[in-house]
Design an enzyme around this catalytic site. Structure first.
Site, PDB file in Angstrom:
ATOM      1  CG  HIS A  95      11.395 -20.792  16.597  1.00 10.67           C
ATOM      2  ND1 HIS A  95      11.176 -20.896  15.251  1.00 10.67           N
ATOM      3  CD2 HIS A  95      11.348 -19.483  16.885  1.00 10.67           C
ATOM      4  CE1 HIS A  95      10.993 -19.691  14.764  1.00 10.67           C
ATOM      5  NE2 HIS A  95      11.091 -18.810  15.724  1.00 10.67           N
ATOM      6  CD  GLU A 128      13.659 -13.215  21.223  1.00 15.50           C
ATOM      7  OE1 GLU A 128      13.744 -12.478  20.241  1.00 15.50           O
ATOM      8  OE2 GLU A 128      12.588 -13.623  21.678  1.00 15.50           O
ATOM      9  CG  ASP A 158       6.744 -14.967  19.217  1.00 13.28           C
ATOM     10  OD1 ASP A 158       6.416 -15.014  18.020  1.00 13.28           O
ATOM     11  OD2 ASP A 158       7.693 -14.275  19.636  1.00 13.28           O
ATOM     12  CG  HIS A 209      13.955 -17.609  10.928  1.00 16.88           C
ATOM     13  ND1 HIS A 209      12.865 -17.140  11.612  1.00 16.88           N
ATOM     14  CD2 HIS A 209      15.016 -17.442  11.738  1.00 16.88           C
ATOM     15  CE1 HIS A 209      13.261 -16.697  12.790  1.00 16.88           C
ATOM     16  NE2 HIS A 209      14.554 -16.866  12.898  1.00 16.88           N
ATOM     17  CE  LYS A 256       9.712 -11.227  22.418  1.00 20.28           C
ATOM     18  NZ  LYS A 256      10.827 -11.329  21.478  1.00 20.28           N
ATOM     19  NE  ARG A 270      -1.876   0.618   3.684  1.00 24.48           N
ATOM     20  CZ  ARG A 270      -2.196   0.174   4.879  1.00 24.48           C
ATOM     21  NH1 ARG A 270      -3.393  -0.285   5.092  1.00 24.48           N
ATOM     22  NH2 ARG A 270      -1.332   0.165   5.879  1.00 24.48           N
ATOM     23  CE  LYS A 291      19.019 -18.913  13.301  1.00 31.24           C
ATOM     24  NZ  LYS A 291      19.975 -17.933  12.807  1.00 31.24           N
ATOM     25  CE  LYS A 312       7.871 -16.437  14.650  1.00 31.01           C
ATOM     26  NZ  LYS A 312       8.381 -16.424  15.975  1.00 31.01           N
TER      27      LYS A 312
END
Lengths: 538, 317
Positions: free
Chosen positions: A292, A268, A287, A230, A390, A84, A234, A200
Site C-alpha cells: 500500500h 489502524e 503487510d 484494494h 496497529k 472445503r 479507492k 496480497k
C-alpha cells in the site's frame, strides 16, 4: 480485420453472417461522446477459491451483487464457489444471500438477487483432490452450455499463498487454465480468456515473491495475472492522478523547490484480531509498507504518464520505485515497534505478545516507520517518511506534502508564532478528501497569522454512490482492464526496497514496545527529530 | 433546521442562510451545483425528495420555485431547510402575483457562486427550455417528456427547441437499455437487418431508443405497441434468427440469441432520484441525445408490428 480461424474453435459456427471479431472492436452503439453508457463485462464465469473467508463474505460477494445491481455484470454471469465444505449449491446461495443482505452497498432487490443466484454453483473439495477439480471443470463447462458464458473464466484465489502451487497445478491438470481446451464451442467467435486474481501478500521477500510468480507464471501468462491491492481501487487514490495531472495548480509546486518532505501514513486502531497465524513473522512493514504505502509513494512521486494506459502508468511507477533510496544509516532512518497493553479508544486492550497464538518472544513488529529518498531531479533531497502501525490513536490513511516555509516573512516574529508549514493532505480514509493547510490572518486589530484548513470532503458528500474499491477492481478484472493492478516488476521493486530493511531489523533490532492507543514508539519520533521534523498528529 | 420567511427578499434569505450555516457550526460550502426546480404545490414534495436523494451524490443548493395565485399582490415567501435530510441546502420559494413572471429575479441572487446551475422541470416542460427565464440561468436544462399529456408531441417540440445543454428524462430512462444493448453488440454478432422496439403507447423513451438504434446501426427500426410496463422488448432480425432483449415485468430482462441459451439480466425501472443523479453527473451538452432527437424529428419512426424480414443478399458467408 482478421477473421478468426474457424478450425481452432472446433466446428464452424452456424453463424454465416458473423461480422465482428476480437480484432474488430467497433461497436456502432459505442461512442466516446456517449458517456452515459458504462463499461460492462462480457460473458464469463468467476470461480472463487476461499469463499468461506471473511474477505469473500464481507467484500467480494457484496461487491458482485452491487455490480449486478448497477447492471454492470453481463447476462448469464455465473459464480462458482470452491471450498472445503459439505455444501450444496443452495447452501452456498444461502450464505451468499446473507452476506449480500448484510454488507451490500446498494439497496437489496430480490430480482437482482434471483438472477445472480441462478448462476451460482458450489463445488466442495480439498485443493489436492483431483476429483473435485474435475467436477469443477465439468461445472464451469456446464455453465457455458446452460448460461452462455462463452468459456471465459476468472479464477479468484482468495486463499493463503501456500496453497497457490497446489491450486494452480490443479487448474492446469484439469485443463481449466487452458483457454484452447474450452470443451464447448463458445459461439462468440472470440478466443476465450483465462484470468487469475491473487490477493496480497505477494510473497514475504524478493525471493519468495519470485517463487510465487514463477508458480503462477508457469500456467498463466503475465497479462492475465491480476494482483489486487484494494487500496488502488479507492476513489481517492485514483483522485491523486486527477489532482496532479488534471490541474495546473499543483504541478508547478510538486517538486523539491517547494516541498520540504512527504509523510505517508496508514494507521489502524485495531490489533491483529484473529490473524495471528498470518501476521506473526510477517509484520507491519511487509503487510502494509511493501504494497500500500509504496504504491501511494509511487503515485505521489511519479512523473506524468504519457497516457492512462496500463503500460504507461506502470512504467512511470516502476521508474520511481527504482529510484527509491534507503537511508545510509538504517538504524537512524527506520523504527519499529510492538503494541503493549494499554487503553485504546476507551477500551482496555492487551499487548501484541499477549495475543492468542503469538509466541511471547515474538520479534514481529506491529509498527514500522522508514525514511526513503527518491533520486530523481524532481525529488532529490526531499525525504519521504512512511509509517504504519496497529493499535494506534486512530484509524487514518493519508498522504501529506509538507511545503517549505516562506523564505522571508515580512511580519514580526510574534505575528507568525502559530504559523506552521503549508500542507496539502490527501486523505485516503476515513472521510476521503483533500485538505490544504495555510496561514490566515486572525480577525482583529493585531496582525496575527495562524494555520487554517481548506477542506474538500470527497468522501462525505460523494460516497453514497461511489463504488467500493472491490467493485471497481472486480469489474476491471472481468473487463480485462489492468491499469490499477501492480505488475510483478513493481512487486519485485518494492521487495528490493524493503528486503535490506527487514534484514537489518532481523539482525540488529528488537521492536520497541509502545502503549496501545499512542501514536507509536519513541524511536519513530526520533527518526523525525533527527531531521528537525515531526510526524503529523494522528 | 427550517426557517420560514414571509413577504421577504432574496437579501434577507441570503442573510438567513449565512446565519443558519454559522449556527450549525461552520459547515463548509461543499456544494457542487445549484439545482432549480420549476414546480407547483402538487409536484414539489416528490421533486424535492428526489433532489435531496440525488444531493447525496451531488451536494447542491436546491431552489424549488413555486408560482401561486397569479392574481394576488406580489409577494415572496421562503422556507429554508439546512442540515436536515440531505447535504446542501433546500430553499422552497413561493412567488405570488406578478412576481411569478419574474422568477429569475428571485433565483439569480441565490445561485451558489462559481458552480454550475441546472434547471429541472419535473412536470410540464416549457416550449423552449433554453429561452425560459429560469432556463437561461442554467447550463443544463432537464425536462421530462413522459410527464406530458401527449409525449410524442413533446419530443417534437423539444427537438425543434433543442439547444446544447438540453436533456430529457425520457432519454435518461433509456440508459440501462442502451447499456445492455451496447454490451450485447460488444459480442461478435450476425449482420443486423432490422429492429423493433416494443413498449406502451406514449413512451418517449422507446421512441428515442428506436431513433438511436436507427441512427447508430443504420437499419430500419420499427416501434410497436405492447401492454407495458414501460419498454417490453427490443429485437433485431438477423439472417440466422432473432436477437432479442425482452422484459415483461419491468425488472428482469432475458437476452435471447439464436442457438444459444437464454440469459437473464436485471434491468429495473429507476426512481426519479436515480434519473436526476445521472443527469447531474455530467453537465456538458449531450451530443448523442441531440443527434438522436434530430433523427427522430426528421425521419420519425415506423410504427406497427414487424413484418417478416426479406432475405438479405448481402449476407457474408
Amino acid at each position: 480485420m482478421t477473421v478468426p480461424d474457424a478450425d481452432a474453435r472446433g466446428p464452424a459456427p452456424a453463424n454465416p453472417g458473423m461480422i465482428a471479431t476480437a480484432d474488430d472492436p467497433v461497436n456502432p452503439l459505442r461512442d466516446p461522446r456517449d458517456r452515459r453508457i458504462p463499461r460492462v463485462a462480457g460473458p464469463c464465469v468467476l470461480v472463487m477459491f476461499g469463499v468461506t473467508g471473511d474477505l469473500a463474505r464481507k467484500k467480494l460477494m457484496p461487491a458482485l451483487y452491487d455490480l449486478a445491481n448497477r447492471g454492470l455484470l453481463p447476462p448469464g454471469f455465473s459464480l462458482v464457489g470452491f471450498a472445503r465444505r459439505d455444501w450444496e449449491d443452495e447452501d452456498f446461495a444461502q450464505i451468499t444471500y446473507q452476506a449480500v443482505k448484510e454488507h451490500a452497498r446498494t439497496p437489496f432487490r430480490e430480482t437482482v438477487w434471483q438472477q445472480l443466484a441462478e448462476g451460482m454453483r458450489f463445488v466442495p473439495g480439498e485443493f489436492d483432490d483431483d476429483a473435485a477439480f474435475d467436477k469443477l471443470a465439468a461445472t464451469v463447462r456446464e455453465l457455458d452450455r446452460e448460461r452462455g458464458t462463452g468459456g471465459n473464466y476468472a479464477f479468484y484465489l482468495s486463499i493463503p499463498p501456500r496453497f497457490f502451487p497446489l491450486v494452480v497445478e490443479q487448474l492446469k491438470r484439469s485443463g481449466l487454465s487452458d483457454p484452447s481446451i474450452s470443451g464447448t464451442d463458445t459461439g462468440t467467435g472470440r478466443p476465450p480468456w483465462r484470468r487469475v486474481v491473487i490477493e496480497k501478500p505477494f510473497g514475504h521477500d524478493l525471493e519468495s515473491a519470485r517463487e510465487l510468480n514463477n508458480i503462477v507464471d508457469a500456467v498463466f501468462p503475465a497479462e492475465s495475472v491480476f494482483r489486487i491491492d484494494h487500496y488502488l481501487g479507492k476513489e481517492t487514490v485514483q483522485n491523486i492522478l486527477a489532482l496532479r495531472f488534471a490541474n495546473s495548480l499543483y504541478e508547478p509546486i510538486w517538486n523539491r523547490s517547494f516541498v520540504d518532505h512527504v509523510q505517508i501514513t496508514m494507521s489502524e486502531d485495531i490489533g491483529i484480531g484473529g490473524r495471528a497465524g498470518y501476521y506473526d513473522g510477517i509484520g507491519a512493514a511487509r503487510d502494509v509498507i511493501q504494497n500500500h504505502l509504496l504504491q501511494l509513494l509511487a503515485l505521489t512521486a511519479m512523473e506524468e504518464p504519457v497516457s492512462f494506459e496500463a503500460n504507461s502508468l506502470r512504467q512511470e511507477k516502476e521508474k520511481v520505485l527504482s529510484a527509491v533510496r534507503l537511508p545510509t544509516d538504517l538504524a537512524a532512518g527506520t523504527a519499529r515497534g510492538q503494541y503493549a497493553a494499554g487503553w485504546q479508544g476507551g477500551r482496555q486492550v492487551i499487548g501484541y505478545l499477549e495475543e492468542e497464538g503469538i509466541p511471547p518472544d515474538s520479534r514481529t513488529e506491529t509498527y514500522a516507520a522508514v525514511k526513503l529518498g527518491v533520486d530523481t531531479r524532481r525529488w532529490a533531497g526531499v525525504p519521504f517518511y512512511l509509517r504504519t502501525g496497529k493499535r494506534l490513536t486512530r484509524r487514518m490513511t493519508e498522504i501529506a506534502l509538507m511545503f517549505q516555509r516562506a523564505p522571508h516573512l515580512p511580519f514580526a516574529a510574534t505575528d507568525t508564532e502559530e504559523l506552521g508549514q503549508n500542507a496539502l493532505v490527501i486523505r485516503v480514509q476515513p472521510d476521503e478528501g483533500v485538505t490544504v493547510r495555510f496561514g490566515s490572518k486572525v480577525p482583529g486589530s493585531a496582525m496575527e497569522v495562524r494555520d487554517v484548513n481548506m477542506d474538500f470532503a470527497y468522501g462525505e458528500s460523494f460516497t453514497e454512490s461511489s463504488p467500493e474499491a472491490y467493485e471497481r477492481l472486480i469489474l476491471d478484472v472481468l473487463i480485462g482492464d489492468p491499469p490499477l493492478f501492480p505488475r510483478q516488476e513493481e512487486v519485485e521493486l518494492s521487495w528490493r526496497i524493503l528486503d535490506p530493511i527487514e534484514n537489518f531489523w532481523a539482525e540488529y533490532t528488537k521492536p520497541e514496545q509502545y502503549p496501545s492507543g499512542s501514536p507509536g514508539p519513541a524511536s519513530a519520533d526520533a527518526v523525525m527529530a533527527r531531521d528537525g521534523r515531526a510526524w503529523r498528529r494522528l | 433546521m427550517t426557517i420560514d420567511l414571509t413577504d421577504t427578499t432574496t437579501g434577507a434569505i441570503s442573510n438567513a442562510l449565512t446565519e443558519a450555516r454559522r449556527r450549525l457550526g461552520g459547515m463548509t460550502l461543499g456544494m457542487v451545483l445549484t439545482l432549480i426546480i420549476v414546480t407547483d404545490e402538487e409536484g414539489q414534495y416528490d421533486a424535492i425528495r428526489a433532489a435531496n436523494q440525488a444531493a447525496r451524490e451531488h451536494p447542491c443548493r436546491v431552489l424549488a420555485m413555486i408560482t401561486r395565485r397569479p392574481k394576488a399582490d406580489s409577494r415572496l415567501d421562503a422556507e429554508i431547510r439546512v442540515g436536515e435530510a440531505a447535504p446542501g441546502e433546500t430553499l422552497v420559494l413561493r412567488m405570488y402575483g406578478p412576481l411569478g413572471q419574474h422568477a429569475d429575479s428571485v433565483a439569480a441572487p441565490l445561485l451558489v457562486p462559481d458552480v454550475p446551475v441546472v434547471t429541472w422541470w419535473p412536470e410540464t416542460a416549457p416550449e423552449v427550455p433554453a429561452k425560459h427565464p429560469l432556463g437561461v440561468l442554467a447550463q443544463r436544462r432537464v425536462t421530462d417528456s413522459a410527464a406530458a399529456d401527449i409525449p410524442p408531441a413533446v419530443l417534437t417540440t423539444l427537438a425543434r427547441a433543442y439547444q446544447p445543454g438540453d436533456t430529457d428524462f425520457g432519454w435518461t430512462r433509456a440508459t440501462p437499455w442502451r447499456t445492455l444493448l451496447a454490451a450485447t453488440l460488444d459480442q461478435p454478432h450476425p449482420v443486423l437487418q432490422a429492429g423493433e422496439v416494443e413498449a406502451e403507447a406514449d413512451n418517449p423513451t422507446a421512441d428515442l431508443i428506436a431513433a438511436w438504434l436507427n441512427l447508430r446501426l443504420g437499419i430500419p427500426m420499427r416501434r410497436s405497441v405492447s401492454g407495458g410496463p414501460g419498454i417490453t422488448r427490443v429485437s433485431f432480425t438477423t439472417p440466422v434468427g432473432e436477437i432479442a432483449v425482452s422484459r415483461l415485468d419491468g425488472r428482469t430482462a432475458t437476452l435471447s440469441w439464436p442457438s444459444r441459451p437464454n440469459r437473464m439480466v436485471a434491468l429495473h425501472r429507476r426512481e426519479t432520484a436515480e434519473l436526476l443523479a445521472e443527469e447531474l453527473r455530467r453537465l456538458d451538452p449531450d451530443e448523442v441525445y441531440a443527434e438522436t432527437l434530430r433523427r427522430l424529428e426528421e425521419r420519425g419512426i415506423e410504427t406497427g408490428p414487424a413484418e417478416a424480414p426479406e432475405p438479405d443478399e448481402r449476407v457474408v458467408s
